[in-house]
Design a protein around this motif. Structure first.
Motif, short mmCIF file in Angstrom:
data_model
loop_
_atom_site.label_atom_id
_atom_site.label_comp_id
_atom_site.label_asym_id
_atom_site.label_seq_id
_atom_site.Cartn_x
_atom_site.Cartn_y
_atom_site.Cartn_z
N VAL A 190 34.54 45.81 9.79
CA VAL A 190 33.50 46.76 9.42
C VAL A 190 33.52 48.05 10.25
O VAL A 190 33.50 49.15 9.69
N PRO A 191 33.52 47.99 11.59
CA PRO A 191 33.48 49.24 12.35
C PRO A 191 34.63 50.18 12.01
O PRO A 191 34.44 51.40 11.90
N THR A 192 35.83 49.62 11.80
CA THR A 192 36.98 50.46 11.47
C THR A 192 36.85 51.05 10.07
O THR A 192 37.14 52.22 9.85
N VAL A 193 36.41 50.22 9.10
CA VAL A 193 36.22 50.71 7.73
C VAL A 193 35.25 51.88 7.70
O VAL A 193 35.50 52.90 7.06
N LEU A 194 34.13 51.74 8.41
CA LEU A 194 33.12 52.80 8.38
C LEU A 194 33.62 54.08 9.03
O LEU A 194 33.39 55.18 8.51
N LYS A 195 34.31 53.96 10.15
CA LYS A 195 34.87 55.16 10.81
C LYS A 195 35.92 55.82 9.94
O LYS A 195 36.08 57.05 9.97
N MET A 196 36.65 55.02 9.16
CA MET A 196 37.72 55.55 8.31
C MET A 196 37.14 56.30 7.11
O MET A 196 37.71 57.31 6.67
N LEU A 197 36.03 55.84 6.59
CA LEU A 197 35.52 56.38 5.32
C LEU A 197 34.44 57.45 5.47
O LEU A 197 34.28 58.28 4.55
N TYR A 198 33.69 57.44 6.57
CA TYR A 198 32.51 58.30 6.65
C TYR A 198 32.44 59.09 7.96
O TYR A 198 32.88 58.60 9.00
N PRO A 199 31.84 60.28 7.93
CA PRO A 199 31.65 61.04 9.17
C PRO A 199 30.67 60.32 10.10
O PRO A 199 29.69 59.72 9.64
N PHE A 200 30.93 60.40 11.38
CA PHE A 200 30.10 59.71 12.38
C PHE A 200 28.65 60.15 12.29
O PHE A 200 27.72 59.32 12.32
N ALA A 201 28.42 61.45 12.18
CA ALA A 201 27.05 61.96 12.16
C ALA A 201 26.27 61.40 10.97
O ALA A 201 25.08 61.06 11.08
N TRP A 202 26.94 61.28 9.83
CA TRP A 202 26.27 60.76 8.63
C TRP A 202 25.91 59.29 8.81
O TRP A 202 24.83 58.84 8.38
N LEU A 203 26.78 58.53 9.43
CA LEU A 203 26.52 57.11 9.65
C LEU A 203 25.26 56.89 10.49
O LEU A 203 24.54 55.90 10.29
N GLU A 204 24.97 57.80 11.40
CA GLU A 204 23.81 57.65 12.28
C GLU A 204 22.52 58.12 11.65
O GLU A 204 21.43 57.86 12.17
N GLU A 205 22.60 58.81 10.51
CA GLU A 205 21.39 59.30 9.83
C GLU A 205 20.70 58.16 9.10
O GLU A 205 21.32 57.16 8.73
N ASN A 206 19.39 58.33 8.86
CA ASN A 206 18.68 57.38 8.04
C ASN A 206 19.14 57.52 6.59
O ASN A 206 19.34 58.63 6.09
N ALA A 207 19.33 56.38 5.93
CA ALA A 207 19.78 56.39 4.54
C ALA A 207 18.70 56.95 3.64
O ALA A 207 17.51 56.66 3.81
N ALA A 208 19.11 57.77 2.68
CA ALA A 208 18.16 58.37 1.75
C ALA A 208 17.55 57.30 0.85
O ALA A 208 18.25 56.40 0.37
N ASN A 209 16.24 57.38 0.65
CA ASN A 209 15.51 56.51 -0.27
C ASN A 209 15.65 55.02 0.05
O ASN A 209 15.58 54.18 -0.84
N ASP A 210 15.85 54.71 1.33
CA ASP A 210 15.94 53.31 1.72
C ASP A 210 14.57 52.83 2.20
O ASP A 210 14.04 53.33 3.20
N PRO A 211 13.94 51.88 1.49
CA PRO A 211 12.59 51.45 1.86
C PRO A 211 12.51 50.82 3.25
O PRO A 211 11.45 50.80 3.86
N GLN A 212 13.64 50.31 3.75
CA GLN A 212 13.65 49.69 5.07
C GLN A 212 13.94 50.68 6.18
O GLN A 212 13.99 50.30 7.35
N GLN A 213 14.19 51.94 5.79
CA GLN A 213 14.48 53.02 6.74
C GLN A 213 15.65 52.68 7.66
O GLN A 213 15.63 52.95 8.86
N ARG A 214 16.68 52.11 7.04
CA ARG A 214 17.89 51.79 7.79
C ARG A 214 18.79 53.01 7.90
O ARG A 214 18.65 53.98 7.14
#
Length: 334
Positions: A190-214
């Motif tokens: 998982v950590p490698t997949v996420l770093k490969m596919l997405y910008p670091f700054a975006w990964l640390e942001e709260n997900a849009a429209n997520d009721p759990q505010q993850r």
């Protein structure tokens, strides 16, 4: 050969062994399409496929490297009420087979033609083709072969290819792919997949429209592990063979120009923080496809349709509409 006039859900007795991650309410049919080769023809492998929705407009989604069809979850869910959505697992991944011999993007495109013929999607200008990464490479080869059947072509985070050393990803991407090849357990990947596919700054942001505010990192981790549960573990031979197909891919500028001229609507989409496909490859595509629309999204990585799912869906809807409008105008002016 299956056709759209046959019963809505095509199931052989053992299909319950292959659960779908998509909404079963939108499922029209699923199954295995046999692929044959040689003389006399012998079945070499089969492709697992699902169709969701019964809309008049037909959409084909082609997966990226070592990714099964469940990666299109949001697009299928949001578009199936309006369109007929076809997803499948490429050879060497998911529920599909592992044929012997070398994998090429041209051979994988031939697989798709067999699948389209199998389900009866054979009409002129019937299909909207969307390919991401390796899927975009396969889509180019598909467009060379059946351009008259394609209404629009969307090439996402992909490349026209070249010599193998020209096709290698940036150094960071090579590190990521090597790590994944050597890592066995999904949780460790998982950590490698996420770093490969997405910008670091975006990964640390709260997900849009997520009721759990993850955070996006938490949401994408859960999504990746959920996909793993719905698909068999990919064999190393499939991983390596698909990678070989990507590294040996090449469609010449002349052939790209022919595609651009033949298909009513072509779009090239990329992000500006892609660790796997250098931006210059998207620009190379555009240089050889003058009629194509070129779109670059800011602060976006290789996982473009999962990082920006809503924007991606809305873009596809616009592309499909413009392609169909172009065809209507062409008919009226003839």
């Amino acid at each position: 050969m299956a056709s759209e006039s046959e019963p809505l859900l095509q199931r052989s007795p053992d299909m319950s062994q292959y659960p779908t991650m998509f909404d079963p309410q939108s499922l029209v049919r699923k199954g295995f399409c046999p692929v044959h080769a040689g003389a006399p023809p012998l079945e070499t492998h089969s492709l697992y496929y699902e169709q969701h929705g019964t809309g008049e407009k037909h959409v084909l989604l082609i997966n990226g490297l070592n990714t099964n069809s469940f990666g299109w979850d949001f697009q299928v869910k949001s578009l199936a009420p309006t369109y007929s959505m076809l997803v499948f697992d490429n050879r060497g991944c998911g529920y599909s087979g592992y044929p012997a011999g070398r994998y090429t993007t041209s051979g994988m495109a031939e697989d798709i033609i067999v699948l389209l013929d199998h389900i009866g999607w054979t009409s002129l200008r019937q299909i909207h083709v969307v390919g991401a990464s390796l899927g975009g490479m396969i889509a180019q080869e598909l467009a060379l072969r059946i351009s008259s059947r394609i209404a629009s072509l969307t090439l996402c985070v992909t490349t026209p290819g070249g010599m193998p050393w020209q096709n290698f990803p940036p150094f960071k991407g090579i590190q990521f792919l090597t790590t994944l090849l050597l890592t066995k357990e999904p949780e460790q990947k998982v950590p490698t997949v996420l770093k490969m596919l997405y910008p670091f700054a975006w990964l640390e942001e709260n997900a849009a429209n997520d009721p759990q505010q993850r955070t996006n990192r938490q949401v994408q981790t859960e999504s990746y592990l959920r996909r793993v549960l719905f698909s068999p573990k990919q064999r190393i031979i499939g991983h390596v063979s698909q990678l070989a197909a990507a590294l040996t891919h090449y469609v010449s500028p002349d052939k790209l120009r022919r595609i651009s001229e033949a298909i009513p609507k072509v779009v090239i989409l990329c992000g500006d923080e892609d660790s796997l496909v250098d931006l210059r490859h998207s620009r190379d595509l555009k240089a050889s496809m003058p009629e194509a629309e070129f779109i670059q999204w800011k602060h976006t990585g290789h996982g473009i349709h999962s990082q920006r799912p809503t924007e991606f869906r809305d873009l596809l809807v616009r592309i499909f509409h413009e392609a169909d409008t172009t065809q209507i105008i062409d008919v009226m002016t003839q």
